[in-house]
Design an enzyme around this catalytic site. Structure first.
Site, mmCIF file in Angstrom:
data_model
loop_
_atom_site.group_PDB
_atom_site.id
_atom_site.type_symbol
_atom_site.label_atom_id
_atom_site.label_comp_id
_atom_site.label_asym_id
_atom_site.label_seq_id
_atom_site.Cartn_x
_atom_site.Cartn_y
_atom_site.Cartn_z
ATOM 1 N N ASP A 16 17.441 1.585 -60.960
ATOM 2 C CA ASP A 16 18.311 0.804 -61.837
ATOM 3 C C ASP A 16 19.604 0.488 -61.070
ATOM 4 O O ASP A 16 19.849 1.001 -59.969
ATOM 5 C CB ASP A 16 18.566 1.536 -63.159
ATOM 6 C CG ASP A 16 18.937 0.538 -64.264
ATOM 7 O OD1 ASP A 16 19.294 -0.614 -63.946
ATOM 8 O OD2 ASP A 16 18.873 0.910 -65.458
HETATM 9 C C1 BGC Z 1 20.053 -2.028 -66.840
HETATM 10 C C2 BGC Z 1 18.641 -2.497 -66.541
HETATM 11 C C3 BGC Z 1 18.665 -3.864 -65.926
HETATM 12 C C4 BGC Z 1 19.537 -3.838 -64.697
HETATM 13 C C5 BGC Z 1 19.581 -5.151 -63.942
HETATM 14 C C6 BGC Z 1 20.994 -2.230 -65.678
HETATM 15 O O1 BGC Z 1 22.315 -2.044 -66.030
HETATM 16 O O2 BGC Z 1 20.017 -0.675 -67.220
HETATM 17 O O3 BGC Z 1 17.884 -2.463 -67.714
HETATM 18 O O4 BGC Z 1 17.363 -4.289 -65.633
HETATM 19 O O5 BGC Z 1 20.847 -3.495 -65.083
HETATM 20 O O6 BGC Z 1 20.303 -6.103 -64.607
#
Ligand code: BGC
Length: 722
Positions: free
Chosen positions: A264
């Site tokens: 993530d």
């Molecule tokens: C979120 C994810 C997301 C990623 C990319 C993160 O802050 O937890 O769900 O896919 O950002 O945008």
């Protein structure tokens, strides 16, 4: 040589030509921003793409921008390896569909799949190749804002959605120009964050992991999901990004996942703040050893892995293996054959307008009619004066909910716009009354006056789009700002003038508003429906469509009940009014205000004559379940019938109800029909005392009905045999 072997050989020979920094580039995902001159890359320059030290990009939209960046890699980098372009296409890119929690309420596999397919078309037409979806975190705490992004409270439902979404995003094959690689996230247990506070710690038993949090991921794997994202959170002290047992040993080893694991956003870097890594070298080591292939936004692999290699903390073979996986995904996506295969055919105007029509249908299918006293809805055809009141009445920009950064919110349709278009002959006034979250009372009087002049009031209340989704946990789930006071004043004045009040409630979660249900004549849970919200809601209010959705979550009576969900295990002391020492609250019932599965239609359905056969089953058998339904109401409607099981006696105490199926039936007034469901008896397996899957002999109740409200279910007992 067959195609797969050929592919592998090509990838291996490419890896053999790569420098360490090019390898680490393939494991690095960086975000884009925009400057006047075009897209810019966070913390990097476009030179990095040419140098081959960035392998994938996120947050880049627009076919031209994407092509520009792809060009840098394909035409100017030494090895000409195409970029993987990824984005959170969660519920649409430009045409926004209902938020995932709302879509879950459709209980419609084809609908779930088709919205993902449509979103994939739209995103792939821009050149996007991977979406960070579906989000599969089962959540039982509505304080957590990310409940909006997921499937709701039930693991079986989450698994059905997982399969449909992976099929929808990935299409027939990943190399198709309209296919996106899907990413099952956030593995695992993120929905169980302490006290519903986003990013907080989780601690889930192995049994609950297996029964609640893992099934949807396993379903996504079975459906062939291309990638998985570990959660930001720790699980019993081990951050998921560094969780070797759950990533390398379980996901890869036990479940056989050989796709790409993508961290993530900055999650590898955050291992420092979790307190398990002293610096980026340690963080990168932990993540790579755990099995994470792509480092999203931490820049930890590029900065940390060279030192980790030197110190012998990681081996080059591990890096090569991660690069292999990334290149395999790029190959499967067809990027080596034609890096511009996506993004080269703009969508036709006809396709876009057809998609909007579809978004309107899906919107209407996602709204749950929670209450409809004295058949207030649909609005009578004779109505002449309507007041559309409340801060969400004409709030087009709020209609998309969370995760729609690429959508033009000025093309979203508000309730006011939708109703005006649907009822051109009716005088429709508009009175916001108060802001969604402000303290200005100056418009309240004027709004009440407007309301008094109407024959019916459509009161649009709820949260702002930004109050759910990521980093949007709330500790108080009543209406924000002055809305409660305003609504009470509207109810008061409407009751003295005998005017019905229909509440349209916008939220990314179940709200805790028992006072509202006491006074409102009708309540629609509209969640956030996306681009066509106002038209979809108008279709339901006018009766052009009957509501058909069912709540995928329980709605608590008070915060003190949280978490409240239907699949509770029995207590040794079940609640009893006559016995003090039983499992209950002194000041509230145990049951939620609104049960999982609840949702009214404009029809009225009677259930009878449940038949389950055979009455004795082995693990390899399939149960056939039939129930008769009659629509005794005066409108045609679609009813959703749920199938539950309750294992009454087992080596492990089993939940009082477990969801095992659903089916919809459309009936005209006076019409009857039979709903047929089937269930493999193996669905009744569970993790036994030693946590190994077992099928135990004994009695199981099979229950069928309109929701998880126990008293409304028909039941028949069957016997399991080994
Ligand atoms: C979120 C994810 C997301 C990623 C990319 C993160 O802050 O937890 O769900 O896919 O950002 O945008």
């Amino acid at each position: 040589m067959n195609a797969k072997v050929d592919r592998m050989t090509r990838i291996e020979s490419l890896i053999s030509e790569m420098t360490l920094s090019e390898k680490l580039g393939q494991l690095t995902m960086t975000a884009c921003g925009y400057a006047v001159t075009g897209p810019t890359i966070a913390g990097d320059s476009t030179e990095a793409i040419k140098a081959g030290t960035i392998g994938s990009l996120l947050n880049l939209v627009g076919a031209d921008h994407i092509r520009q960046m792809q060009d840098l890699a394909v035409a100017h980098s030494r090895l000409k390896i195409p970029l993987l372009i990824a984005l959170d296409v969660i519920h649409g890119l430009r045409t926004i569909f209902p938020i995932p929690l709302a879509e879950a309420a459709m209980f419609d596999r084809e609908g779930w799949e088709r919205t993902a397919r449509e979103a994939a078309h739209e995103a792939a037409a821009d050149g996007i190749a991977l979406t960070f979806a579906p989000m599969l975190d089962v959540a039982r705490d509505p304080r957590w804002g990310r409940i909006a992004e997921g499937p709701g409270e039930d693991p079986w439902l989450a698994s059905e959605i997982a399969r449909a979404k992976v099929r929808g995003f990935q299409g027939a094959q990943l190399s198709d120009r309209d296919a996106l690689a899907a990413c099952a996230k956030h593995y695992c247990g993120y929905g169980a964050v302490t006290a519903g506070r986003d990013y907080a710690s989780t601690d889930v038993s192995e049994r609950t992991l297996q029964e609640v949090h893992l099934p949807a991921f396993r379903a996504a794997l079975e459906a062939g999901v291309a990638s998985v994202m570990p959660a930001f959170t720790d699980l019993a002290g081990i951050p998921m990004t560094a969780n070797r047992a759950l990533l390398r040993e379980r996901l890869r080893g036990q479940y056989g996942f050989d796709g790409v694991i993508i961290s993530d956003y900055n999650a590898i870097g955050e291992l420092l703040r979790h307190g398990v890594a002293a610096d980026l070298t340690e963080a990168a080591t932990l993540a790579l050893n755990a099995g994470v292939d792509i480092d999203m936004m931490s820049n930890a692999y590029r900065t940390g892995l060279p030192a980790a290699l030197e110190r012998g903390w990681v081996q080059i073979a591990q890096i090569d293996q991660a690069v292999h996986r990334v290149l395999t995904l790029k190959t499967r996506l067809g990027l080596f054959d034609d890096p511009y295969r996506r993004g080269s055919v703009p969508e036709s105007v006809a396709a876009l307008s057809e998609r909007r029509r579809f978004a309107r249908q899906i919107g209407a299918r996602s709204v749950v009619m929670l209450q409809n006293v004295r058949a207030t809805l649909p609005l009578p055809g004779s109505i002449q004066r309507l007041c559309v009141a409340g801060p969400l009445a004409d709030a087009a920009a709020e209609m998309g909910g969370c995760w729609c950064p690429a959508a033009r919110t000025d093309t979203h349709v508000s309730v006011l716009q939708g109703l005006r278009a649907a009822l051109p002959e009716v005088a429709i006034s508009h009175a916001p009354g108060v802001a969604i979250n402000g303290d200005d009372r100056s418009q309240i009087e004027a709004a009440l006056e407007q309301c008094e002049r109407a024959e019916a009031i459509v009161l649009c209340l709820g949260e702002a789009a930004s109050m759910s989704g990521e980093a949007a946990s709330r500790s108080d789930l009543d209406l924000p700002g002055l809305q409660r006071g305003f609504a009470q004043a509207v109810f008061e004045s409407a009751s003295t003038h005998d005017i019905p009040v229909i509440v349209v409630l916008f939220s990314g979660r179940p709200l805790i508003v028992p006072w509202l249900f006491e006074r409102a004549d009708a309540v629609l849970a509209a969640w956030f429906l996306g681009t066509e919200a106002g038209n979809a809601i108008a279709d339901l209010l006018t009766g052009a469509q009957s509501p058909s959705a069912r709540s995928p979550v329980s709605w608590p009576r008070s915060m003190g009940q949280v978490p409240v969900f239907f699949a509770q295990r029995p207590s040794g002391r079940p609640a009893s009014a006559n016995d003090h020492y039983t499992s209950k609250y002194l000041d509230a019932p145990n049951e939620p205000l609104i049960n999982f599965g609840h949702g009214l239609t404009y029809g009225q359905f009677r259930y009878s004559n449940l038949r389950v056969a055979p009455e004795a089953v082995r693990e390899s058998d399939t149960l056939g379940i039939e129930v008769d339904l009659a629509n005794v109401g005066s409108h045609e409607a679609e009813e959703t019938v749920f199938l539950f099981a309750h294992d009454k006696l087992a080596s492990v105490s089993r939940p009082l109800l477990e969801l095992k199926g659903f089916r919809r039936i459309h009936l005209h007034p006076g019409q009857s029909g039979t709903v047929r469901l089937s269930m493999p008896a193996s669905e009744l397996c569970f993790p036994g005392v030693d946590l190994e899957r077992v099928f135990e002999p004994g009695e199981v109740e099979i229950l069928v009905g309109p929701s998880a409200e126990r008293t409304r279910l028909l039941a028949q007992t069957i016997v399991l045999k080994t």
